[in-house]
Design an enzyme around this catalytic site. Sequence first.
Site, short mmCIF file in Angstrom:
data_model
loop_
_atom_site.label_atom_id
_atom_site.label_comp_id
_atom_site.label_asym_id
_atom_site.label_seq_id
_atom_site.Cartn_x
_atom_site.Cartn_y
_atom_site.Cartn_z
N GLU A 89 0.80 -1.22 0.00
CA GLU A 89 0.00 0.00 0.00
C GLU A 89 0.84 1.27 0.00
OE1 GLU A 89 -1.52 -1.41 3.86
OE2 GLU A 89 -1.32 0.66 4.45
N CYS A 335 0.23 2.91 8.78
CA CYS A 335 1.05 1.86 8.24
C CYS A 335 0.42 0.46 8.25
CB CYS A 335 2.27 1.85 9.16
SG CYS A 335 3.72 1.35 8.42
#
Length: 350
Positions: A89, A335
């Site tokens: 991502e 994250c």
Amino acid sequence: MRPSLQDLSFEEIAELVKKFEFPTYRTKQLYDMVLRCKEYNEATNLPLPLKQKFENEYDAISVALEQEFCGKSNVKKYLYRLRDGITIEGVYMPHGYGDSLCVSTQAGCRMACSFCASGLNGLERNLETSEIFGQVLLAERLNARSDGKRAITNIVLMGSGEPLDNYTNVIKFISLVNSEASLNISERNISLSTVGLPDKIRELADSGHKVTLAISLHAPTDEKRNKIIPQNRKHCIAEIINAVKYYFEKTGRRIIFEYALAKNENSTLQSANELIILLRGIPCHVNLIPLNFVKEKKIEGADSKTVNDFLNALAKGRISATVRRSMGSDIFGACGQLRLGYLEGSNARS
Ligand code: SAH
């Protein structure tokens, strides 16, 4: 995996063009295809024999867009798919004066920090250089500007993974993205965030690269840091501080300390005072981050009054500090959270 053109510098592509006996001027056209994140069939200015020759050995693109999520302030969260099916991502943050991209350096992470979603399932694998660079090239393509200027001016190595645990590929990535023939992004505008691996920080200092070094400190004493960052048991705070002083000596770059404020844990005024003592005399800036809640981790972020009190305490102690806007937290900005949600099939929230 097959090699990728996104692993190669302009000079390396020029060598291949020569080796395959095509005219020199084709290098620029082929590299243009790479920088625009195009597939071979999209490069209409290149002759078929050249494309076939390269396609036999090199993939053009290493990273594909799997899904895009749009959050507040036009922040976008990308879920990318790599050629072996693994997903990673990134976050795209428009600022008006130039945009930032947060990139991942590993699929998963070995560091297992207590508040972070990336390390929940350990390390899957290191990303290749092309897979780190490919995130930038794809995001640049997705956000191409009509005036021809580059959209991305800043890069933060703060996505999933520990960049210094994938040192060689990350260094090559920095060289690629910084090179004049490529995106020419200044090293000042590249921030590398690390849990703090002292040997690698010294190696980075000696490498000649002058990126902005950000240390995920998150606690001012070993006793407190050991509880949230297992890696601290291997390399204590004093070792990290010595390494960052060395980094400053070598590069002249002010160090950034990241400090995510959790409820009760590390956000007391006592912690603020310990932090002031720890950082006194080090040319640095502290980024306070309201911790993003990760449901698997059960650690809650501090409230805004606590964050402000902490900030004021640092200011009184003459430590430069700001609160970082938690961009993208409405779209799994922290994250590893998006990918985790995706893997669990719970990303319908977007
Ligand atoms: N491994 C590197 C880079 C990836 S993490 C590092 O440790 O720095 C990028 C930053 O996001 C780090 O400062 C990390 O501590 C922080 N982070 C991770 N999970 C978070 C959460 N839930 N809330 C706020 N910050 C988080």
